[in-house]
Design a protein around this motif. Structure first.
Motif, mmCIF file in Angstrom:
data_model
loop_
_atom_site.group_PDB
_atom_site.id
_atom_site.type_symbol
_atom_site.label_atom_id
_atom_site.label_comp_id
_atom_site.label_asym_id
_atom_site.label_seq_id
_atom_site.Cartn_x
_atom_site.Cartn_y
_atom_site.Cartn_z
ATOM 1 N N GLU B 211 0.828 -1.212 0.000
ATOM 2 C CA GLU B 211 0.000 0.000 0.000
ATOM 3 C C GLU B 211 0.858 1.257 0.000
ATOM 4 O OE1 GLU B 211 -2.962 0.039 3.060
ATOM 5 O OE2 GLU B 211 -3.730 -1.937 2.505
ATOM 6 N N MET B 212 0.259 2.366 -0.412
ATOM 7 C CA MET B 212 0.956 3.662 -0.375
ATOM 8 C C MET B 212 -0.025 4.738 0.096
ATOM 9 S SD MET B 212 1.201 4.461 -4.452
ATOM 10 C CE MET B 212 -0.280 4.561 -5.461
ATOM 11 N N GLU B 213 0.554 5.848 0.585
ATOM 12 C CA GLU B 213 -0.264 6.967 1.051
ATOM 13 C C GLU B 213 -0.224 8.076 0.010
ATOM 14 O OE1 GLU B 213 -1.357 6.252 5.352
ATOM 15 O OE2 GLU B 213 -1.844 7.941 4.047
ATOM 16 N N ILE B 214 -1.368 8.535 -0.397
ATOM 17 C CA ILE B 214 -1.445 9.634 -1.352
ATOM 18 C C ILE B 214 -1.853 10.895 -0.589
ATOM 19 C CG2 ILE B 214 -2.659 10.523 -3.396
ATOM 20 C CD1 ILE B 214 -0.874 8.209 -4.080
ATOM 21 N N GLY B 215 -1.164 11.988 -0.889
ATOM 22 C CA GLY B 215 -1.492 13.234 -0.201
ATOM 23 C C GLY B 215 -0.746 13.364 1.113
ATOM 24 N N ILE B 216 0.479 12.861 1.116
ATOM 25 C CA ILE B 216 1.299 12.855 2.329
ATOM 26 C C ILE B 216 1.872 14.247 2.592
ATOM 27 C CG2 ILE B 216 3.470 12.356 1.126
ATOM 28 C CD1 ILE B 216 2.355 10.494 4.202
ATOM 29 N N GLY B 217 2.167 14.533 3.846
ATOM 30 C CA GLY B 217 2.907 15.752 4.165
ATOM 31 C C GLY B 217 4.382 15.428 4.248
ATOM 32 N N ILE B 218 5.143 16.288 4.898
ATOM 33 C CA ILE B 218 6.582 16.041 4.990
ATOM 34 C C ILE B 218 7.010 15.731 6.413
ATOM 35 C CG2 ILE B 218 7.247 17.322 2.921
ATOM 36 C CD1 ILE B 218 7.904 19.702 4.786
ATOM 37 N N HIS B 219 6.062 15.332 7.254
ATOM 38 C CA HIS B 219 6.392 15.036 8.655
ATOM 39 C C HIS B 219 5.918 13.654 9.065
ATOM 40 C CE1 HIS B 219 6.038 19.428 8.349
ATOM 41 N NE2 HIS B 219 7.110 19.412 9.087
ATOM 42 N N GLY B 220 5.696 12.787 8.090
ATOM 43 C CA GLY B 220 5.191 11.470 8.457
ATOM 44 C C GLY B 220 3.736 11.510 8.894
ATOM 45 N N GLU B 221 3.069 12.665 8.719
ATOM 46 C CA GLU B 221 1.652 12.663 9.018
ATOM 47 C C GLU B 221 0.973 11.883 7.897
ATOM 48 O OE1 GLU B 221 3.555 15.212 8.030
ATOM 49 O OE2 GLU B 221 2.401 17.050 7.798
ATOM 50 N N PRO B 222 0.054 10.994 8.253
ATOM 51 C CA PRO B 222 -0.574 10.179 7.213
ATOM 52 C C PRO B 222 -1.238 11.041 6.143
ATOM 53 C CG PRO B 222 -1.133 9.368 9.385
ATOM 54 C CD PRO B 222 -0.438 10.675 9.580
ATOM 55 N N GLY B 223 -1.400 10.481 4.960
ATOM 56 C CA GLY B 223 -2.036 11.216 3.871
ATOM 57 C C GLY B 223 -3.542 11.162 3.968
ATOM 58 N N ARG B 224 -4.180 11.562 2.902
ATOM 59 C CA ARG B 224 -5.645 11.592 2.928
ATOM 60 C C ARG B 224 -6.248 10.264 2.540
ATOM 61 N NH1 ARG B 224 -8.034 16.295 4.151
ATOM 62 N NH2 ARG B 224 -10.070 15.596 3.492
ATOM 63 N N ARG B 225 -5.530 9.463 1.743
ATOM 64 C CA ARG B 225 -6.079 8.143 1.443
ATOM 65 C C ARG B 225 -4.960 7.147 1.220
ATOM 66 N NH1 ARG B 225 -6.832 7.908 -4.447
ATOM 67 N NH2 ARG B 225 -5.889 9.829 -5.219
ATOM 68 N N ARG B 226 -5.289 5.927 1.477
ATOM 69 C CA ARG B 226 -4.333 4.841 1.365
ATOM 70 C C ARG B 226 -4.830 3.918 0.261
ATOM 71 N NH1 ARG B 226 -1.958 2.105 6.727
ATOM 72 N NH2 ARG B 226 -1.123 4.203 6.861
ATOM 73 N N VAL B 227 -3.975 3.648 -0.711
ATOM 74 C CA VAL B 227 -4.406 2.847 -1.858
ATOM 75 C C VAL B 227 -3.339 1.798 -2.169
ATOM 76 C CG1 VAL B 227 -5.746 4.760 -2.849
ATOM 77 C CG2 VAL B 227 -3.358 4.479 -3.486
ATOM 78 N N PRO B 228 -3.707 0.782 -2.960
ATOM 79 C CA PRO B 228 -2.701 -0.224 -3.340
ATOM 80 C C PRO B 228 -1.581 0.426 -4.147
ATOM 81 C CG PRO B 228 -4.927 -0.975 -3.860
ATOM 82 C CD PRO B 228 -5.041 0.460 -3.464
ATOM 83 N N VAL B 229 -0.358 -0.075 -3.987
ATOM 84 C CA VAL B 229 0.771 0.439 -4.758
ATOM 85 C C VAL B 229 0.469 0.259 -6.242
ATOM 86 C CG1 VAL B 229 3.194 0.070 -5.337
ATOM 87 C CG2 VAL B 229 2.478 0.059 -2.952
ATOM 88 N N ALA B 230 0.804 1.299 -7.024
ATOM 89 C CA ALA B 230 0.501 1.294 -8.457
ATOM 90 C C ALA B 230 1.779 1.577 -9.243
ATOM 91 C CB ALA B 230 -0.556 2.367 -8.753
ATOM 92 N N PRO B 231 1.763 1.331 -10.554
ATOM 93 C CA PRO B 231 2.927 1.691 -11.372
ATOM 94 C C PRO B 231 3.182 3.199 -11.337
ATOM 95 C CG PRO B 231 1.419 0.270 -12.591
ATOM 96 C CD PRO B 231 0.718 0.667 -11.327
ATOM 97 N N ALA B 232 4.428 3.597 -11.585
ATOM 98 C CA ALA B 232 4.813 5.018 -11.540
ATOM 99 C C ALA B 232 3.926 5.867 -12.444
ATOM 100 C CB ALA B 232 6.276 5.172 -11.938
ATOM 101 N N ARG B 233 3.549 5.294 -13.590
ATOM 102 C CA ARG B 233 2.709 6.010 -14.555
ATOM 103 C C ARG B 233 1.409 6.488 -13.889
ATOM 104 N NH1 ARG B 233 2.780 1.990 -18.083
ATOM 105 N NH2 ARG B 233 4.797 2.746 -18.795
ATOM 106 N N GLU B 234 0.805 5.573 -13.123
ATOM 107 C CA GLU B 234 -0.462 5.922 -12.464
ATOM 108 C C GLU B 234 -0.231 6.864 -11.290
ATOM 109 O OE1 GLU B 234 -2.672 2.322 -11.538
ATOM 110 O OE2 GLU B 234 -2.071 1.496 -13.489
ATOM 111 N N ILE B 235 0.887 6.682 -10.596
ATOM 112 C CA ILE B 235 1.192 7.572 -9.466
ATOM 113 C C ILE B 235 1.375 9.000 -9.987
ATOM 114 C CG2 ILE B 235 2.866 8.110 -7.647
ATOM 115 C CD1 ILE B 235 3.390 5.093 -7.402
ATOM 116 N N ALA B 236 2.045 9.146 -11.136
ATOM 117 C CA ALA B 236 2.241 10.482 -11.712
ATOM 118 C C ALA B 236 0.887 11.145 -11.975
ATOM 119 C CB ALA B 236 3.048 10.387 -13.003
#
Lengths: 215, 333
Positions: B211-236
């Motif tokens: 899994e990965m966190e989307i919408g992360i900050g820079i302090h390890g604060e969790p992001g807004r949603r957690r989704v399955p890891v995706a290819p870089a193309r989709e992450i972009a």
């Protein structure tokens, strides 16, 4: 007997520092869940420094004790808790007027705590229900005032304040944070205790413990 | 926890000792934990002061030097500096033309810089203007949050406002450049892993391997949603699309595209991500005028990246190209 003197408030600060040190990891864990995992470490560092400052220069009067704590916290803590706790102690110091009549000491301390609470509201631009330290401090001030108005002794009134602070802390669990880092989580901030409310409840608990048997 | 440290409590002062040893062109005030240009204060030039919690290196101390910051204040890890540090930095860079504070929008940073500005104005006639960066589109900007976080745009503000100050422009104009950069820049970040704060000793949050966190900050604060890891193309796409939805980046002179590593992601992957970001922008009809790829604003050892897009114009591009000489950003000088 002098009820609220420099020794009593120094004892309060020491007890708060002891509780923060003891619960440092718990506070940091709470902060990991919805913040940035530093609340316990930061407050522990600041309160350790505050106790050292009081030992280095023992204050002559109770307001001076609070002022020393304020300036030490502002200098050493950083983050949001430094200015917020610093402002709390600074405003409380400014408002604390114990006078010469020990029977008025309870009301003087209550007015000082209320001034500190108002200071936190102003500095943080927050209000009760935002899932912050105000959710523990606010109910504590109210309960303290009410108990004194009902004719309760100072230590009994502080006991009521500590209980109200603990309830206020527990009541932050379902809230959605509207201030501070936890607010970035939106609805995901619900289901966790607020670390600031948890440390603020320790502050009030420390007052009840340190001033027990007085007044 | 495995880290190259001695005592977790000494991480910041010991790192500053190393920074001072590595960069004799900087002056490090170890007592106040302030890093200054050795030639500060530069007479007649607006001084730029920034700072924040440590753990984001090279930001901010790595950006102290000609064409960028005059001083940076290093707080404890992920904890804003205290007012005394900011006061010391402000005094140290005041060359008579005023001082700009570049502050990332976090509750603690804003309060500590505000208290410092109050102290400076109470004790001197130094003019201070603060510009608060808040470019993170992952956070809803509303009455019900602390507002958007200051992230990648901060690096661009420091470069562009720093160049404007180096040109000898007055404080109000330097502040306007900083505000314009913040108003036309947006960022979005993601994390593959948590970071580990030295004093905490274990990862700030648990993130399963898949899994990965989307919408992360820079302090390890969790992001807004957690989704399955995706290819870089989709992450972009997940990073660029919310930015473009928030601010139209088409037209004008193109964007400055900044792909930033979070500290634990190799440059190999950052370049791969940059190629994907270029592809997404091409499809959206957004031209790229300049770019920056690398780990400039990190979150300790977190793996992940952020994308920042700044809608540029002639003036901003000229300021971007202006010479800069700092430990972590240098060209043309």
């Amino acid at each position: 007997m002098t009820v609220v003197d420099a020794a009593a408030l120094t004892a309060w600060v020491r007890e708060f520092a002891r509780l923060v040190h003891e619960q440092r990891d718990t506070l940091t864990q709470l902060d990991s869940a919805i913040g940035d995992a530093d609340h316990g470490a930061n407050l522990d560092r600041g309160m350790t420094a505050a106790v050292a400052a009081l030992e280095a220069t023992p204050p002559d009067d109770p307001a001076a004790a609070l002022k020393t704590v304020a300036t030490t916290l502002i200098k050493t803590v950083g983050g949001a808790s430094g200015p917020l706790y610093g402002t709390f102690f600074l405003r409380a110091a400014g408002a604390l007027d114990v006078g010469t009549d020990p029977t008025h000491h309870g009301r003087a301390l209550a007015a000082a705590l209320r001034a500190g609470y108002d200071g936190v509201i102003a500095r943080g631009k927050a209000e009760r229900g935002d899932k912050t330290m105000l959710d523990a401090l606010g109910p504590a001030c109210d309960a303290f005032d009410e108990a004194l108005a009902a004719g309760k002794a100072l230590d009994e009134a502080l006991g009521a304040a500590a209980e109200a602070a603990a309830q206020g802390r527990d009541a932050t669990e379902p809230l959605i944070a509207r201030k501070g880092r936890a607010s970035y989580l939106g609805e995901r901030s619900a289901g966790h205790l607020d670390p600031g409310a948890a440390s603020a409840a320790l502050l009030v608990e420390a007052a009840a413990t340190a001033l027990a048997g007085r007044g | 926890m495995k880290k190259l440290i001695n005592d977790p409590a000494d991480v910041v002062p010991e790192a500053l000792r190393g920074l001072a040893a590595a960069h004799p062109e900087l002056r490090v005030d170890h007592e106040d934990r302030v890093v200054l240009r050795a030639d500060a204060p530069v007479q007649g030039k607006v001084g730029l002061v920034s700072g924040g919690g440590s753990g984001h290196e090279p930001m901010h101390a790595g950006f102290v030097g000609m064409g960028m910051l005059d001083a940076a204040c290093a707080g404890e890890v992920f904890t804003s500096p205290v007012p005394d540090q900011v006061v010391a930095a402000t005094r140290g860079v005041d060359g008579g033309a005023g001082v700009l504070h570049v502050v990332k929008n976090y509750t603690g940073d804003v309060m500590n810089f505000e208290m410092a500005a109050e102290l400076v104005s109470a004790e001197s006639d130094t003019e201070v203007i603060a510009v608060v960066t808040d470019d993170d589109v992952a956070v809803q900007d509303s009455l019900y949050t602390a507002g958007r976080r200051g992230v990648g745009v901060t690096v661009l503000v420091e470069k562009l406002a720093g160049a404007a100050a180096e040109e000898g422009r007055p404080l109000a104009e330097v502040a306007d450049v900083a505000k314009r950069v913040n108003a036309t820049g947006r960022s979005m970040g993601m994390a593959l892993t948590s970071c580990t704060v030295p004093a905490a000793g274990r990862p700030t949050f648990d993130l399963p391997d898949d899994e990965m966190e989307i919408g992360i900050g820079i302090h390890g604060e969790p992001g807004r949603r957690r989704v399955p890891v995706a290819p870089a193309r989709e992450i972009a796409e997940m990073l660029v699309e919310p930015i473009l939805a928030d601010l139209d980046m088409t037209g004008g002179d193109g964007v400055i595209a900044f792909v930033n590593g979070m500290g634990g992601t190799p440059l190999l992957e950052l370049y791969l991500m940059y190629a994907e970001v270029v592809a997404v922008l091409e499809k959206a009809g957004v031209g790229i005028a300049r770019n920056l790829v690398g780990s400039y604003m990190t979150s300790l050892d977190m793996a992940g990246c952020s994308v920042t897009l700044l809608r540029a114009d002639d003036e901003l591009l000229r300021l971007w190209d202006a010479p800069v000489r700092t430990p972590s950003l240098r060209w043309g000088a």
